[in-house]
Design an enzyme around this catalytic site. Structure first.
Site, PDB file in Angstrom:
ATOM      1  N   ARG A 122      82.855 -11.817 -23.039  1.00  0.00           N
ATOM      2  CA  ARG A 122      83.343 -12.992 -23.771  1.00  0.00           C
ATOM      3  C   ARG A 122      84.360 -12.583 -24.833  1.00  0.00           C
ATOM      4  O   ARG A 122      84.153 -12.775 -26.021  1.00  0.00           O
ATOM      5  CB  ARG A 122      82.165 -13.750 -24.332  1.00  0.00           C
ATOM      6  CG  ARG A 122      81.481 -14.491 -23.204  1.00  0.00           C
ATOM      7  CD  ARG A 122      80.228 -15.119 -23.618  1.00  0.00           C
ATOM      8  NE  ARG A 122      80.231 -16.531 -23.240  1.00  0.00           N
ATOM      9  CZ  ARG A 122      79.201 -17.312 -23.411  1.00  0.00           C
ATOM     10  NH1 ARG A 122      78.112 -16.868 -23.958  1.00  0.00           N
ATOM     11  NH2 ARG A 122      79.250 -18.573 -23.030  1.00  0.00           N
ATOM     12  N   GLN A 127      88.746 -16.043 -22.212  1.00  0.00           N
ATOM     13  CA  GLN A 127      88.242 -17.386 -22.543  1.00  0.00           C
ATOM     14  C   GLN A 127      88.445 -18.393 -21.419  1.00  0.00           C
ATOM     15  O   GLN A 127      87.565 -19.200 -21.138  1.00  0.00           O
ATOM     16  CB  GLN A 127      88.929 -17.895 -23.807  1.00  0.00           C
ATOM     17  CG  GLN A 127      87.987 -17.864 -24.987  1.00  0.00           C
ATOM     18  CD  GLN A 127      88.637 -18.290 -26.280  1.00  0.00           C
ATOM     19  OE1 GLN A 127      89.658 -18.963 -26.287  1.00  0.00           O
ATOM     20  NE2 GLN A 127      88.046 -17.878 -27.380  1.00  0.00           N
ATOM     21  N   ASP A 130      85.729 -18.236 -18.770  1.00  0.00           N
ATOM     22  CA  ASP A 130      84.346 -18.260 -19.248  1.00  0.00           C
ATOM     23  C   ASP A 130      83.539 -19.395 -18.594  1.00  0.00           C
ATOM     24  O   ASP A 130      83.413 -20.496 -19.136  1.00  0.00           O
ATOM     25  CB  ASP A 130      84.362 -18.398 -20.771  1.00  0.00           C
ATOM     26  CG  ASP A 130      82.998 -18.193 -21.390  1.00  0.00           C
ATOM     27  OD1 ASP A 130      81.998 -18.232 -20.645  1.00  0.00           O
ATOM     28  OD2 ASP A 130      82.919 -18.008 -22.612  1.00  0.00           O
ATOM     29  N   SER A 133      80.503 -20.801 -20.499  1.00  0.00           N
ATOM     30  CA  SER A 133      80.832 -21.822 -21.501  1.00  0.00           C
ATOM     31  C   SER A 133      81.161 -23.155 -20.852  1.00  0.00           C
ATOM     32  O   SER A 133      80.700 -24.199 -21.315  1.00  0.00           O
ATOM     33  CB  SER A 133      82.013 -21.380 -22.364  1.00  0.00           C
ATOM     34  OG  SER A 133      81.601 -20.381 -23.256  1.00  0.00           O
ATOM     35  N   TYR A 226      75.654 -12.836 -29.722  1.00  0.00           N
ATOM     36  CA  TYR A 226      74.423 -13.395 -29.171  1.00  0.00           C
ATOM     37  C   TYR A 226      73.286 -13.213 -30.170  1.00  0.00           C
ATOM     38  O   TYR A 226      73.413 -12.500 -31.151  1.00  0.00           O
ATOM     39  CB  TYR A 226      74.050 -12.713 -27.850  1.00  0.00           C
ATOM     40  CG  TYR A 226      74.949 -13.104 -26.716  1.00  0.00           C
ATOM     41  CD1 TYR A 226      74.819 -14.349 -26.106  1.00  0.00           C
ATOM     42  CD2 TYR A 226      75.929 -12.248 -26.248  1.00  0.00           C
ATOM     43  CE1 TYR A 226      75.643 -14.720 -25.058  1.00  0.00           C
ATOM     44  CE2 TYR A 226      76.764 -12.615 -25.199  1.00  0.00           C
ATOM     45  CZ  TYR A 226      76.603 -13.860 -24.609  1.00  0.00           C
ATOM     46  OH  TYR A 226      77.416 -14.222 -23.571  1.00  0.00           O
TER      47      TYR A 226
END
Ligand code: NAD
Length: 379
Positions: A122, A127, A130, A133, A226
């Site tokens: 990530r 992006q 992803d 997401s 995370y």
């Protein structure tokens, strides 16, 4: 590059790996796209649209895969699909290796290259790829709608001739991508929203959406943004605070996860008992064991008037947009797999390629999967 997409074979999977708009762009970039007839049907993309976008429609997965350098999937390929793949061919999609170890072994034997989109690092360059997401965005939105639809109360405040209705209180546990989307959606429906996350950095994002952030004096942000597992003492503090918030809530949406572990238990049976009848819990972590002690994966249960929903594969419930977003993620990722002249030639030194490669020509590269394979051998 020849890219193939077949109809997803997993039960209840409605999404498709490529949508016509993305097929058009891939073809414009010089690729060839083969689509199995009916592949987009469950996501409401008819064959005709793929044909108009320039794809070649074929009768079977076998035909689509033959000659393709890259197979794009939503779910891990099934054994029958793997049987149609050949050594050196690449496949990309969600792979959930720990859940499909039997198939990992079949893919090893087949000598294929496997990219797991959930392993894409990530970093900002990745992006647009992803998929975790994009699909969590869909899940968070849908979770708020399930909560609004199932509760026997209004979400917004209403001032009517029949009196004033107080807005619903929604509690969101876990304010990552899905949680933030659930907060935004519940807010748009007019609910009063509180949220909690072990990462203190989430507080600012929660507040910017007009929700209240429940503060615990800990910060459990670990590597890569995370969460880490909490200590026993921290867990006790967390339980007391969550219990008080759950008891006040009309709807609780839980999204808390820790990578590589089962979901943290945040809502106990006692907490459910303390909720008002007619309230609802939507547990988005049902797939990884559930954030609520009473969650049953894939089911909706009623405990003393409190409904607990543990839906599985929530992104598939919004197949159109989930597929569109996922297809764009895959288009972006596929761009990394081509070398000069547009042929399949991944740069094995690239951080994103290395990070997402579960297997290269049958050789497992992903540490945790290797470990699971070795454990299996010794059992
Ligand atoms: P996730 O699905 O792994 O977990 C969901 C949320 O649960 C996380 O916010 C986590 O902190 C929280 N959580 C874990 N244990 C908890 C507990 N005991 N109580 C309450 N909450 C708990 O997370 P995600 O949505 O995939 O996002 C994780 C992180 O990655 C976030 O910091 C996010 O901003 C970041 N992220 C970065 C990028 C990028 O840079 N490209 C993209 C997406 C997400």
């Amino acid at each position: 590059m020849r890219i193939a997409v077949a109809k997803e074979t997993s039960l209840n999977e409605r999404r498709v790996a490529l949508v016509p708009e993305v097929v058009r762009r891939l073809i414009k970039d010089g690729h060839q796209v083969l689509i199995e007839k009916g592949a987009g049907e469950t996501a409401f993309f008819p064959d005709e649209q793929y044909r108009e976008a320039g794809a070649e429609l074929v009768a079977s997965a076998k035909e689509a895969f033959s000659g393709a350098e890259l197979v794009l999937k939503v779910q891990p390929p099934g054994t029958e699909e793997i049987a149609e793949m050949r050594s050196g061919q690449a496949v990309a999609g969600f792979m959930a290796p720990h859940r499909v170890m039997d198939r990992i072994e079949v893919m090893q034997k087949a000598g294929i290259t496997v990219f797991a989109v959930e392993l894409i690092p990530r970093i900002s360059r990745a992006q647009s790829m992803d998929a975790l997401s994009s699909q969590a965005t869909v899940a968070g939105y849908k979770a708020a709608l399930i909560a609004a639809d199932t509760t026997h109360r209004f979400f917004p405040m209403l001032t009517t001739a029949a009196g004033t209705i107080r807005p619903a209180k929604v509690l969101v546990l876990g304010a990552g991508v899905a949680g933030l989307m659930a907060i935004a959606t519940a807010r748009r429906l007019g609910a009063l929203v509180e949220a909690y996350d072990v990462r203190r950095a989430a507080g600012e994002q929660v507040r910017s959406l007009g929700a209240k952030f429940l503060e615990l004096q800990i910060d459990a942000e670990a590597e890569g943004g995370y969460a880490r597992e909490l200590t026993e003492q921290e867990k006790e503090q967390e339980r007391a605070m969550v219990a008080a918030a759950v008891a006040q809530a009309d709807a609780v949406i839980t999204t808390a996860n820790i990578p590589g572990r089962s979901a943290p238990r945040l809502v106990s049976a006692d907490m459910v008992q303390a909720m008002r009848p007619g309230s609802i819990i939507v547990d988005l972590a049902a797939e990884t064991g559930g954030n609520c002690e009473l969650t049953q994966a894939g089911q909706t249960v009623n405990e003393g008037g409190v409904v607990i929903a543990g839906p599985l594969n929530v992104p598939s419930m919004l197949a159109v947009h989930a597929s569109e977003m996922y297809a764009r993620n895959l288009q972006s990722f596929s761009g990394l797999l081509v070398g000069e002249g547009g042929a399949y030639a991944p740069d094995w030194e690239d951080e994103i390629i290395k990070g997402s490669a579960l297997m290269r020509d049958g050789e497992v590269l992903h540490g945790p999967t290797l470990k699971l394979l070795k454990q299996g051998d010794t059992e």
